[in-house]
Design a protein around this motif. Structure first.
Motif, PDB file in Angstrom:
ATOM      1  N   GLY A 184      -7.019  21.661  -6.307  1.00 55.63           N
ATOM      2  CA  GLY A 184      -8.357  21.359  -6.773  1.00 55.63           C
ATOM      3  C   GLY A 184      -8.675  19.901  -6.931  1.00 55.63           C
ATOM      4  O   GLY A 184      -9.804  19.554  -7.276  1.00 55.63           O
ATOM      5  N   LEU A 185      -7.710  18.995  -6.704  1.00 59.54           N
ATOM      6  CA  LEU A 185      -7.939  17.560  -6.873  1.00 59.54           C
ATOM      7  C   LEU A 185      -7.878  16.798  -5.559  1.00 59.54           C
ATOM      8  O   LEU A 185      -7.698  15.582  -5.547  1.00 59.54           O
ATOM      9  N   ALA A 186      -8.036  17.498  -4.453  1.00 62.03           N
ATOM     10  CA  ALA A 186      -7.960  16.850  -3.141  1.00 62.03           C
ATOM     11  C   ALA A 186      -9.019  15.764  -2.952  1.00 62.03           C
ATOM     12  O   ALA A 186      -8.743  14.753  -2.296  1.00 62.03           O
ATOM     13  N   PRO A 187     -10.242  15.898  -3.507  1.00 60.76           N
ATOM     14  CA  PRO A 187     -11.239  14.825  -3.296  1.00 60.76           C
ATOM     15  C   PRO A 187     -10.848  13.485  -3.902  1.00 60.76           C
ATOM     16  O   PRO A 187     -11.439  12.461  -3.536  1.00 60.76           O
ATOM     17  N   LEU A 188      -9.872  13.452  -4.821  1.00 59.44           N
ATOM     18  CA  LEU A 188      -9.495  12.184  -5.428  1.00 59.44           C
ATOM     19  C   LEU A 188      -8.904  11.214  -4.404  1.00 59.44           C
ATOM     20  O   LEU A 188      -9.039   9.994  -4.544  1.00 59.44           O
ATOM     21  N   GLY A 189      -8.239  11.723  -3.404  1.00 57.47           N
ATOM     22  CA  GLY A 189      -7.622  10.861  -2.414  1.00 57.47           C
ATOM     23  C   GLY A 189      -8.530  10.469  -1.272  1.00 57.47           C
ATOM     24  O   GLY A 189      -8.112   9.704  -0.400  1.00 57.47           O
ATOM     25  N   THR A 190      -9.775  10.958  -1.275  1.00 60.22           N
ATOM     26  CA  THR A 190     -10.692  10.660  -0.158  1.00 60.22           C
ATOM     27  C   THR A 190     -11.010   9.173  -0.027  1.00 60.22           C
ATOM     28  O   THR A 190     -11.003   8.641   1.092  1.00 60.22           O
ATOM     29  N   PRO A 191     -11.318   8.438  -1.119  1.00 61.31           N
ATOM     30  CA  PRO A 191     -11.618   7.003  -0.927  1.00 61.31           C
ATOM     31  C   PRO A 191     -10.469   6.217  -0.310  1.00 61.31           C
ATOM     32  O   PRO A 191     -10.690   5.381   0.571  1.00 61.31           O
ATOM     33  N   VAL A 192      -9.245   6.486  -0.759  1.00 62.58           N
ATOM     34  CA  VAL A 192      -8.098   5.763  -0.211  1.00 62.58           C
ATOM     35  C   VAL A 192      -7.869   6.158   1.243  1.00 62.58           C
ATOM     36  O   VAL A 192      -7.603   5.293   2.104  1.00 62.58           O
ATOM     37  N   GLU A 193      -7.969   7.441   1.556  1.00 67.00           N
ATOM     38  CA  GLU A 193      -7.780   7.889   2.932  1.00 67.00           C
ATOM     39  C   GLU A 193      -8.829   7.293   3.850  1.00 67.00           C
ATOM     40  O   GLU A 193      -8.517   6.893   4.985  1.00 67.00           O
ATOM     41  N   THR A 194     -10.063   7.209   3.391  1.00 66.69           N
ATOM     42  CA  THR A 194     -11.120   6.629   4.222  1.00 66.69           C
ATOM     43  C   THR A 194     -10.876   5.152   4.483  1.00 66.69           C
ATOM     44  O   THR A 194     -11.041   4.664   5.610  1.00 66.69           O
ATOM     45  N   LEU A 195     -10.470   4.423   3.440  1.00 67.72           N
ATOM     46  CA  LEU A 195     -10.209   2.994   3.595  1.00 67.72           C
ATOM     47  C   LEU A 195      -9.028   2.741   4.520  1.00 67.72           C
ATOM     48  O   LEU A 195      -9.076   1.850   5.381  1.00 67.72           O
ATOM     49  N   VAL A 196      -7.970   3.541   4.396  1.00 73.86           N
ATOM     50  CA  VAL A 196      -6.794   3.376   5.249  1.00 73.86           C
ATOM     51  C   VAL A 196      -7.125   3.747   6.684  1.00 73.86           C
ATOM     52  O   VAL A 196      -6.673   3.082   7.632  1.00 73.86           O
ATOM     53  N   ALA A 197      -7.918   4.801   6.885  1.00 75.31           N
ATOM     54  CA  ALA A 197      -8.288   5.193   8.243  1.00 75.31           C
ATOM     55  C   ALA A 197      -9.146   4.136   8.923  1.00 75.31           C
ATOM     56  O   ALA A 197      -9.081   3.961  10.144  1.00 75.31           O
ATOM     57  N   ALA A 198      -9.927   3.393   8.151  1.00 80.80           N
ATOM     58  CA  ALA A 198     -10.816   2.398   8.739  1.00 80.80           C
ATOM     59  C   ALA A 198     -10.112   1.078   9.010  1.00 80.80           C
ATOM     60  O   ALA A 198     -10.377   0.432  10.036  1.00 80.80           O
ATOM     61  N   ALA A 199      -9.223   0.642   8.122  1.00 81.46           N
ATOM     62  CA  ALA A 199      -8.636  -0.701   8.252  1.00 81.46           C
ATOM     63  C   ALA A 199      -7.130  -0.735   8.080  1.00 81.46           C
ATOM     64  O   ALA A 199      -6.562  -1.834   8.122  1.00 81.46           O
ATOM     65  N   GLY A 200      -6.479   0.393   7.888  1.00 74.61           N
ATOM     66  CA  GLY A 200      -5.027   0.387   7.760  1.00 74.61           C
ATOM     67  C   GLY A 200      -4.581   0.322   6.312  1.00 74.61           C
ATOM     68  O   GLY A 200      -5.385   0.030   5.407  1.00 74.61           O
ATOM     69  N   PRO A 201      -3.302   0.567   6.052  1.00 73.71           N
ATOM     70  CA  PRO A 201      -2.810   0.551   4.663  1.00 73.71           C
ATOM     71  C   PRO A 201      -2.953  -0.801   3.974  1.00 73.71           C
ATOM     72  O   PRO A 201      -3.055  -0.866   2.749  1.00 73.71           O
ATOM     73  N   ALA A 202      -2.933  -1.894   4.742  1.00 70.26           N
ATOM     74  CA  ALA A 202      -3.034  -3.224   4.134  1.00 70.26           C
ATOM     75  C   ALA A 202      -4.411  -3.499   3.562  1.00 70.26           C
ATOM     76  O   ALA A 202      -4.589  -4.492   2.834  1.00 70.26           O
ATOM     77  N   ALA A 203      -5.395  -2.650   3.866  1.00 69.57           N
ATOM     78  CA  ALA A 203      -6.733  -2.867   3.306  1.00 69.57           C
ATOM     79  C   ALA A 203      -6.755  -2.660   1.800  1.00 69.57           C
ATOM     80  O   ALA A 203      -7.593  -3.258   1.105  1.00 69.57           O
ATOM     81  N   VAL A 204      -5.858  -1.828   1.276  1.00 70.85           N
ATOM     82  CA  VAL A 204      -5.827  -1.587  -0.171  1.00 70.85           C
ATOM     83  C   VAL A 204      -5.420  -2.845  -0.936  1.00 70.85           C
ATOM     84  O   VAL A 204      -6.141  -3.294  -1.835  1.00 70.85           O
ATOM     85  N   PRO A 205      -4.273  -3.491  -0.626  1.00 69.78           N
ATOM     86  CA  PRO A 205      -3.969  -4.738  -1.341  1.00 69.78           C
ATOM     87  C   PRO A 205      -4.941  -5.860  -1.020  1.00 69.78           C
ATOM     88  O   PRO A 205      -5.163  -6.738  -1.862  1.00 69.78           O
ATOM     89  N   ALA A 206      -5.515  -5.856   0.190  1.00 71.08           N
ATOM     90  CA  ALA A 206      -6.493  -6.906   0.515  1.00 71.08           C
ATOM     91  C   ALA A 206      -7.707  -6.811  -0.398  1.00 71.08           C
ATOM     92  O   ALA A 206      -8.183  -7.825  -0.943  1.00 71.08           O
ATOM     93  N   ALA A 207      -8.217  -5.593  -0.602  1.00 70.60           N
ATOM     94  CA  ALA A 207      -9.384  -5.427  -1.472  1.00 70.60           C
ATOM     95  C   ALA A 207      -9.032  -5.700  -2.927  1.00 70.60           C
ATOM     96  O   ALA A 207      -9.786  -6.369  -3.653  1.00 70.60           O
ATOM     97  N   ALA A 208      -7.871  -5.219  -3.376  1.00 70.29           N
ATOM     98  CA  ALA A 208      -7.485  -5.416  -4.781  1.00 70.29           C
ATOM     99  C   ALA A 208      -7.274  -6.892  -5.092  1.00 70.29           C
ATOM    100  O   ALA A 208      -7.768  -7.403  -6.113  1.00 70.29           O
ATOM    101  N   CYS A 209      -6.565  -7.596  -4.224  1.00 69.23           N
ATOM    102  CA  CYS A 209      -6.295  -9.021  -4.484  1.00 69.23           C
ATOM    103  C   CYS A 209      -7.549  -9.860  -4.321  1.00 69.23           C
ATOM    104  O   CYS A 209      -7.718 -10.863  -5.029  1.00 69.23           O
ATOM    105  N   ALA A 210      -8.428  -9.482  -3.399  1.00 67.64           N
ATOM    106  CA  ALA A 210      -9.668 -10.237  -3.238  1.00 67.64           C
ATOM    107  C   ALA A 210     -10.552 -10.113  -4.479  1.00 67.64           C
ATOM    108  O   ALA A 210     -11.131 -11.110  -4.932  1.00 67.64           O
ATOM    109  N   LEU A 211     -10.641  -8.914  -5.039  1.00 67.93           N
ATOM    110  CA  LEU A 211     -11.427  -8.745  -6.267  1.00 67.93           C
ATOM    111  C   LEU A 211     -10.809  -9.514  -7.427  1.00 67.93           C
ATOM    112  O   LEU A 211     -11.508 -10.148  -8.223  1.00 67.93           O
ATOM    113  N   GLY A 212      -9.489  -9.464  -7.549  1.00 64.20           N
ATOM    114  CA  GLY A 212      -8.832 -10.227  -8.603  1.00 64.20           C
ATOM    115  C   GLY A 212      -9.015 -11.722  -8.436  1.00 64.20           C
ATOM    116  O   GLY A 212      -9.217 -12.455  -9.423  1.00 64.20           O
TER     117      GLY A 212
END
Length: 417
Positions: free
Chosen positions: A349-377
């Motif tokens: 029942g919690l499958a939608p929680l992973g949709t934002p991360v899956e969408t971001l990784v599918a669009a730009a790869g796994p490195a997009a997650v630290p890129a966005a987090a570090c850029a915001l910081g």
């Protein structure tokens, strides 16, 4: 019978009491006497007053146009701790004994060329050891798992020791207070995620990791780029510190100082970001066969993390470690949240929680997650730095932090910033 008839005059009326002290600076002298006695320059007193919340508007209540003129009066009226005590004259007509020779004031000696060369060599050491470790890894003729692991462990240990040495000397050294444990913790997390986080996220998205599973693959190019980025970080930090002190010396108001320092901070940040991206591109082109290339998003992630670490260290060096820890902690929290969301999506029942991360990784790869987090910081730390690093308390004189038995000048609460 009246007072005139009795020959006694009425006592004169007392003057109306004055509200407030006749000398409004005297209260400030007593409140900040320790600061003024240890100061070697009026600018140091101005930095201390500004750190305690005394602004140009507050200086007007002490009959001064700005904090700098108020600091000059305090410096002139309060004797410093290193000044000789003058003996009072024995009488109005007696000759005064000559004062003993005062102790010479400490001179600000410019660093010798040899010390500058040694400091530069220390900053080059982490990148050189990282490249040497990669070369030693590739030069093993009969690769065995234990031998390769020993070479990698030795190189990692030497690189970490060289990085610690580089941070303890030169422009990146903390002069005001010991480093915060939170800063070290969050910095270690962000660097560790930059090296192994993309592999772990890819494994989680594919249903793993399996136990026992494949050996973790490190982002070698990102690690080498971060180690080499210490050199431009030290150069930009030195450039900003020197010109910030010059701006403090030539400014006559806090607003004028802020207008001088803001372009310096933006320029140092922009130059370092360009240098970090160039190093990341060069490392990924040179070491495309070592580890995982990562693509464009890996280069952006390395540049964003380098900028985040640079701004955090710059704030900590100038006396704001709490802000540095907050910026690093926010980036680390976003990276950890991405991993937790992927794991939580496996629950019923919690499958939608992973949709934002899956969408971001599918669009730009796994490195997009630290890129966005570090850029915001990094954006948050830059906004904080445009306020905190433009005050007088962030740019004390070069000799101010080295105190003889006193509290450092910039060991101050950050509530005023």
């Amino acid at each position: 019978m009246t007072a005139s008839e009795s020959g006694t005059a009425a006592p004169p009326a007392r003057p109306a009491p004055r509200h407030g002290p006749a000398d409004p600076v005297r209260l400030l002298m007593h409140r900040h006497r320790a600061l003024c006695e240890r100061a070697v320059d009026p600018l140091e007193i101005a930095a201390g007053l500004e750190a305690h919340g005394v602004t140009d508007r507050a200086a007007a209540r002490f009959r001064h146009r700005d904090v700098f003129s108020l600091a000059e009066e305090l410096y002139a009226r309060i004797p410093r701790a290193d000044e000789p005590v003058r003996r009072p004259a024995p009488g109005p007509t007696a000759e005064r004994e000559p004062d003993p020779d005062p102790e010479p004031a400490p001179l600000l000696v410019a660093p010798a060329p040899r010390s500058r060369f040694a400091c530069g060599a220390v900053q080059l050491l982490p990148g050189a050891l990282a490249l040497a470790t990669v070369a030693a890894h590739a030069a093993v003729r009969h690769p065995t798992r234990h031998l390769v692991a020993a070479v990698d462990a030795a190189g990692l240990l030497l690189t970490a020791l060289a990085l610690r040495l580089a941070l303890r000397h030169g422009p990146l050294r903390l002069r005001h207070r010991p480093g915060s444990r939170a800063v070290v913790l969050w910095a270690g997390w962000t660097v560790g995620y930059a090296v192994y986080g993309d592999w772990l996220l890819a494994q989680l998205l594919s249903g793993g990791p399996d136990v026992p599973g494949p050996h973790p693959r490190a982002a070698v190019a990102t690690a080498v780029a971060l180690a080499c980025a210490v050199v431009p970080a030290a150069g930009c930090a030195h450039w900003f510190a020197v010109r910030g002190r010059r701006g403090l010396a030539s400014s006559r108001a806090l607003a004028e100082l802020a207008s001088r320092v803001r372009p310096l901070l933006v320029g140092a940040t922009g130059f370092y970001l360009g240098a970090a991206l160039a190093l990341a591109v060069g490392a990924h082109l040179l070491l495309a066969g070592a580890g995982r290339p990562g693509g464009r998003s890996a280069v952006l992630a390395a540049g964003a993390l380098a900028l985040l670490l640079f701004l955090a260290r710059l704030l900590a060096v100038h006396g704001f470690p709490t802000a540095a820890a907050a910026g690093l902690g926010s980036a680390a929290a976003l990276e950890a949240a991405a991993l937790c969301l992927v794991l939580a999506a496996r629950l019923p029942g919690l499958a939608p929680l992973g949709t934002p991360v899956e969408t971001l990784v599918a669009a730009a790869g796994p490195a997009a997650v630290p890129a966005a987090a570090c850029a915001l910081g990094a954006l948050g730390l830059l906004a904080r730095g445009l306020r905190a690093l433009t005050g007088a308390c962030a740019h004390p004189p070069a000799a101010a932090p080295e105190r003889r038995g006193g509290t450092p000048l910039t060991d101050r609460p950050e509530a005023h910033r």
